[in-house]
Enzyme design. Structure first.
Site, mmCIF file in Angstrom:
data_model
loop_
_atom_site.group_PDB
_atom_site.id
_atom_site.type_symbol
_atom_site.label_atom_id
_atom_site.label_comp_id
_atom_site.label_asym_id
_atom_site.label_seq_id
_atom_site.Cartn_x
_atom_site.Cartn_y
_atom_site.Cartn_z
ATOM 1 N N HIS A 1 0.825 -1.208 0.000
ATOM 2 C CA HIS A 1 0.000 0.000 0.000
ATOM 3 C C HIS A 1 0.864 1.264 0.000
ATOM 4 O O HIS A 1 1.807 1.372 0.776
ATOM 5 C CB HIS A 1 -0.885 -0.026 1.253
ATOM 6 C CG HIS A 1 -1.888 1.073 1.321
ATOM 7 N ND1 HIS A 1 -2.069 1.846 2.444
ATOM 8 C CD2 HIS A 1 -2.778 1.531 0.411
ATOM 9 C CE1 HIS A 1 -3.028 2.719 2.228
ATOM 10 N NE2 HIS A 1 -3.479 2.559 0.999
ATOM 11 N N HIS B 1 -0.869 11.580 -1.936
ATOM 12 C CA HIS B 1 -2.163 11.203 -1.355
ATOM 13 C C HIS B 1 -2.994 12.409 -0.953
ATOM 14 O O HIS B 1 -4.169 12.511 -1.302
ATOM 15 C CB HIS B 1 -1.930 10.288 -0.146
ATOM 16 C CG HIS B 1 -3.192 9.800 0.494
ATOM 17 N ND1 HIS B 1 -3.913 10.546 1.405
ATOM 18 C CD2 HIS B 1 -3.873 8.635 0.347
ATOM 19 C CE1 HIS B 1 -4.976 9.859 1.793
ATOM 20 N NE2 HIS B 1 -4.977 8.697 1.165
HETATM 21 O O1 G3P Z 1 -6.635 2.037 -2.985
HETATM 22 C C1 G3P Z 1 -6.922 1.648 -1.697
HETATM 23 C C2 G3P Z 1 -6.591 2.664 -0.644
HETATM 24 O O2 G3P Z 1 -5.346 3.260 -0.927
HETATM 25 C C3 G3P Z 1 -7.635 3.711 -0.493
HETATM 26 O O3 G3P Z 1 -7.424 4.591 0.559
HETATM 27 O O4 G3P Z 1 -6.739 6.752 1.502
HETATM 28 O O5 G3P Z 1 -5.115 4.903 1.422
HETATM 29 O O6 G3P Z 1 -5.767 6.059 -0.662
HETATM 30 P P1 G3P Z 1 -6.201 5.613 0.691
HETATM 31 MG MG MG Z 2 -4.698 4.870 -2.143
#
Ligand code: G3P
Ligand code: MG
Length: 254
Positions: free
Chosen positions: A10, A52
């Site tokens: 992630h 982000h």
């Molecule tokens: O793509 C899944 C996840 O990354 C969504 O939440 O806020 O971490 O971008 P976020």
């Molecule tokens: Mg994300």
């Protein structure tokens, strides 16, 4: 239904490196990950950057915003110091840098289209076009059908961004991100031509997972950091998930 990797790092390298940086990709690789999720937002001059938050203050210091700043200025910012002094001057990457790195290292990408407010369609279309052009050879060779994992998967919480991505590059696969899966999700997923539903593992139930799978969609979750929870949702038929704890949940986790 889910021809993509099962376990995905992630925001680059999860919690082992500053999010959405090349250092993150390197950390993922060091743990054997060849699958990554990250976020793309447009700069003031309309260039996709891996970031982000729309506003500065967390991963880059100061005041200002991604949609209010040109790409070259963003690329000169320090997106690493907040995480640790050893990452000082780790830049905000251009999306194209991530593409180059991932292609060179054979890393599969889940590109989350993360539009700043008001830039939904523009961001979706830009990301889709650049991705399509970067994978033109693979697409022309028919990989979308014969080897789907050779092609990135675009995803977004924004219906409008994904609709624009679909219009700009219909041949690229799309995942629809839903924090909680609402009633009526199927109609929206169908309208987007989505191949998968991406959802928050916190709110997923066995029943909802079964519903999504029975409808023929891939089912991907974010963000699973507890191995026991990971095993539980996989037993419900979840196809894959992303994790921040790439040290606890490896690419071959089952
Ligand atoms: O793509 C899944 C996840 O990354 C969504 O939440 O806020 O971490 O971008 P976020
Ligand atoms: Mg994300």
């Amino acid at each position: 239904m889910w021809p993509y990797p099962k376990i995905v790092a992630h925001r680059g390298g999860g919690t082992l490196a500053p999010e959405n940086t090349v250092a993150g990709l390197r950390a993922g690789l060091a743990y054997g990950f060849r699958a990554v999720e990250f976020d793309v937002m447009l700069s003031r001059d309309g260039i996709g950057m891996v970031m982000h938050d729309p506003d500065f203050g967390r991963t880059v210091a100061g005041r200002g915003s991604v949609p209010g700043t040109d790409a070259v200025e963003l690329a000169a910012m320090d997106a690493g110091s907040w995480f640790g002094p050893q990452f000082r001057d780790e830049p905000v990457p251009f999306f194209t840098q991530f593409i180059d790195y991932c292609k060179a290292q054979r890393i599969w990408m889940n590109v989350e289209i993360k539009p700043a407010d008001g830039f939904e369609r523009e961001t979706g279309a830009w990301v889709a076009k650049v991705t399509r052009d970067s994978y033109a050879a693979e697409l022309a060779a028919g990989s979308a059908v014969s080897n789907p994992a050779a092609i990135p998967l675009l995803s977004s919480f924004s219906f409008d961004a994904l609709a624009a991505a679909r219009d700009a590059a219909p041949e690229l696969p799309r995942g629809y991100l839903l924090d909680k899966i609402p009633a009526g999700w199927q109609e929206q997923a169908r309208a987007l031509g989505a191949v998968a539903i991406h959802t928050n593992q916190k709110y997923l139930t066995r029943e909802l997972a079964a519903q999504v799978k029975a409808a023929g969609y891939g089912l991907f979750c974010y963000t699973v950091n507890d191995p026991q929870r990971g095993r539980e949702i996989l037993s419900w038929g979840v196809d894959g998930f992303c994790t921040d704890r790439i040290d606890l949940i490896g690419p071959t986790f089952a």
